[in-house]
Motif scaffolding. Structure first.
Motif, PDB file in Angstrom:
ATOM      1  N   GLY A  42     -17.825 -15.292  66.680  1.00  0.00           N
ATOM      2  CA  GLY A  42     -18.491 -15.884  67.826  1.00  0.00           C
ATOM      3  C   GLY A  42     -19.454 -17.003  67.469  1.00  0.00           C
ATOM      4  O   GLY A  42     -20.132 -17.538  68.345  1.00  0.00           O
ATOM      5  N   THR A  43     -19.508 -17.387  66.191  1.00  0.00           N
ATOM      6  CA  THR A  43     -20.435 -18.430  65.757  1.00  0.00           C
ATOM      7  C   THR A  43     -19.844 -19.809  65.995  1.00  0.00           C
ATOM      8  O   THR A  43     -18.704 -20.089  65.605  1.00  0.00           O
ATOM      9  CB  THR A  43     -20.764 -18.276  64.263  1.00  0.00           C
ATOM     10  N   MET A  67     -15.946 -20.163  65.282  1.00  0.00           N
ATOM     11  CA  MET A  67     -15.465 -19.056  64.467  1.00  0.00           C
ATOM     12  C   MET A  67     -15.332 -17.811  65.355  1.00  0.00           C
ATOM     13  O   MET A  67     -16.347 -17.215  65.754  1.00  0.00           O
ATOM     14  CB  MET A  67     -16.430 -18.785  63.317  1.00  0.00           C
ATOM     15  N   THR A  68     -14.111 -17.458  65.671  1.00  0.00           N
ATOM     16  CA  THR A  68     -13.878 -16.352  66.591  1.00  0.00           C
ATOM     17  C   THR A  68     -13.117 -15.190  65.970  1.00  0.00           C
ATOM     18  O   THR A  68     -13.236 -14.062  66.461  1.00  0.00           O
ATOM     19  CB  THR A  68     -13.102 -16.845  67.828  1.00  0.00           C
ATOM     20  N   GLU A  69     -12.350 -15.435  64.923  1.00  0.00           N
ATOM     21  CA  GLU A  69     -11.511 -14.382  64.349  1.00  0.00           C
ATOM     22  C   GLU A  69     -11.971 -14.045  62.933  1.00  0.00           C
ATOM     23  O   GLU A  69     -12.182 -14.941  62.115  1.00  0.00           O
ATOM     24  CB  GLU A  69     -10.041 -14.822  64.305  1.00  0.00           C
ATOM     25  N   ARG A 121     -25.004 -33.000  55.394  1.00  0.00           N
ATOM     26  CA  ARG A 121     -25.339 -33.078  56.814  1.00  0.00           C
ATOM     27  C   ARG A 121     -26.184 -31.871  57.207  1.00  0.00           C
ATOM     28  O   ARG A 121     -26.211 -30.859  56.516  1.00  0.00           O
ATOM     29  CB  ARG A 121     -24.073 -33.102  57.680  1.00  0.00           C
ATOM     30  N   TRP A 122     -26.868 -32.019  58.321  1.00  0.00           N
ATOM     31  CA  TRP A 122     -27.532 -30.901  58.981  1.00  0.00           C
ATOM     32  C   TRP A 122     -26.604 -30.410  60.089  1.00  0.00           C
ATOM     33  O   TRP A 122     -26.023 -31.208  60.815  1.00  0.00           O
ATOM     34  CB  TRP A 122     -28.866 -31.320  59.580  1.00  0.00           C
ATOM     35  N   VAL A 123     -26.476 -29.111  60.215  1.00  0.00           N
ATOM     36  CA  VAL A 123     -25.681 -28.539  61.288  1.00  0.00           C
ATOM     37  C   VAL A 123     -26.442 -27.376  61.902  1.00  0.00           C
ATOM     38  O   VAL A 123     -27.334 -26.787  61.287  1.00  0.00           O
ATOM     39  CB  VAL A 123     -24.301 -28.053  60.787  1.00  0.00           C
ATOM     40  N   TRP A 124     -26.079 -27.064  63.137  1.00  0.00           N
ATOM     41  CA  TRP A 124     -26.630 -25.911  63.840  1.00  0.00           C
ATOM     42  C   TRP A 124     -25.579 -24.819  63.896  1.00  0.00           C
ATOM     43  O   TRP A 124     -24.410 -25.081  64.195  1.00  0.00           O
ATOM     44  CB  TRP A 124     -27.049 -26.285  65.262  1.00  0.00           C
ATOM     45  N   LEU A 125     -25.995 -23.604  63.626  1.00  0.00           N
ATOM     46  CA  LEU A 125     -25.160 -22.433  63.831  1.00  0.00           C
ATOM     47  C   LEU A 125     -25.675 -21.717  65.072  1.00  0.00           C
ATOM     48  O   LEU A 125     -26.867 -21.385  65.165  1.00  0.00           O
ATOM     49  CB  LEU A 125     -25.216 -21.490  62.621  1.00  0.00           C
ATOM     50  N   ARG A 126     -24.796 -21.492  66.024  1.00  0.00           N
ATOM     51  CA  ARG A 126     -25.184 -20.831  67.269  1.00  0.00           C
ATOM     52  C   ARG A 126     -24.229 -19.677  67.534  1.00  0.00           C
ATOM     53  O   ARG A 126     -23.028 -19.869  67.620  1.00  0.00           O
ATOM     54  CB  ARG A 126     -25.160 -21.823  68.434  1.00  0.00           C
TER      55      ARG A 126
END
Length: 360
Positions: A93-94, A108-110, A150-155
């Motif tokens: 779910g991320t 990312m679901t599986e 890079r900068w990324v967000w994980l939600r």
């Protein structure tokens, strides 16, 4: 384990190793040619979806991830070793978003799913690569290519079959506790729930689904009022929503009637977007054990009129007393449209489906 559903991290893949300038020098070999090897690849930054995780707390205190660079080439046509990748484990779910949160880079679901967020730089060529019939002794080699950074967000958006929505103190946590083995914090004041909670609802030995409880919504939640806006994303993936309306504590929220309470939440779902307002909704008047029959009947009619549905579509329940909970479960199962012992209804060929299928 603390719950964290959003984290900002910096990632940098490794640089490629440089190529080597070398010539073959052996006894009895008069004209040894170039034998400089290429450099190795830099390490990748890989995101891996793993089961049994439901939080991003691992990224709370570690936000920088840098992969190693590849080793340089060497003589005798030896290629430098490539660097090992860095694998970041995230729960199902991320979502991965860019630094400005404008674009979704990966979803990312599986469990087992992997995505390369930053590819390591290729190794540079040694002078053996530049040997030709014209240039038989090249003294040229190039350094490795740089890696990506890079900068990324994980939600994190929890993956659940159904979700509980409603105003603060509407009885969502009590309903979840009555429906599953989950034990969320329950108290008689608004915003008791500060983080989402998940519970597995088992109707029988063959039927079960996951139910999510999120903090209560208030007016203006989609703009950041209260804490519900941050957690609305956790019900985006749900197939159905249970909308609980408190029939006994409207005065604590300054609302006149149950219709006003219903409209506040519906307006926030519409304003938030994400197709939340279009999901199948099961409407329930909660805490009816604290109401007399006349008041419960009147509030039921008000809710049906506000929602534009039939009177029977508004369920009378009490999470604390356990009344009406089973009927909500059965309607949820029908809305989810899934049977663990049969294929999805949508997957059945049209000629064998026996007609059209309705979610409720």
């Amino acid at each position: 384990m603390r719950f964290l559903d959003e984290a900002k991290i910096f990632i940098k893949s490794g640089n490629g190793g440089g190529g080597a300038i070398s010539f073959r020098r052996e006894k009895f070999v008069e004209f040894g040619g170039p034998d400089g090897g290429d450099g190795g690849r830099g390490g990748d930054i890989i995101l891996r979806c793993v089961p049994n995780l439901n939080t991003l707390i691992d990224f709370r205190y570690t936000q920088h991830f840098r992969a190693a660079s590849g080793k340089g080439g060497a003589g005798r046509q030896r290629t430098g070793p490539s660097a090992d990748p860095i694998i970041l484990q995230v729960p199902p779910g991320t979502e991965v978003l860019d630094e400005d949160k404008r674009f979704v880079l990966a979803d990312m679901t599986e469990p087992g799913q992997e995505v390369v967020l930053a590819k390591g730089g290729d190794g540079g060529f040694g002078n053996l690569y530049y040997k030709s019939s014209v240039t038989q002794s090249p003294r040229k080699a190039i350094p490795g290519w740089p890696g990506e950074e890079r900068w990324v967000w994980l939600r994190l958006k929890l993956i659940a079959d159904a979700g509980l929505i409603g105003l603060p103190n509407a009885g969502k946590s009590t309903f979840l506790a009555a429906s599953s083995a989950a034990r969320p914090k329950i108290a008689d004041y608004p915003f008791t729930t500060l983080v989402p909670n998940l519970g597995v609802v088992r109707l029988d030995n063959e039927r079960e689904f996951v139910l999510a409880d999120i903090p209560g919504l208030i007016e203006g939640a989609h703009e950041g009022a209260g804490i519900g806006d941050r957690f609305l994303g956790h019900v985006e993936r749900c197939q159905a929503l249970v909308h609980l309306v408190d029939g006994a504590g409207l005065g604590d929220l300054g609302l006149e009637d149950v219709a006003a309470a219903y409209k506040v939440v519906r307006e926030e779902l519409i304003a938030y977007g994400g197709d939340l307002a279009d999901k199948t909704e099961i409407l329930a008047l909660n805490k009816t054990d604290a109401l007399d029959d006349e008041t419960a009947a009147r509030q039921r009619e008000e809710l049906a009129e506000a929602a534009g549905c039939a009177l029977d579509d508004v369920l009378l329940i009490s999470g604390a007393a356990g009344t009406g909970v089973r009927e909500v479960h059965e309607r949820l199962w029908k809305a989810i449209g899934r049977d663990r012992n049969a294929p999805l209804v949508d997957d059945v060929p049209e000629e064998d489906s026996g007609g059209t299928w309705s979610p409720v």
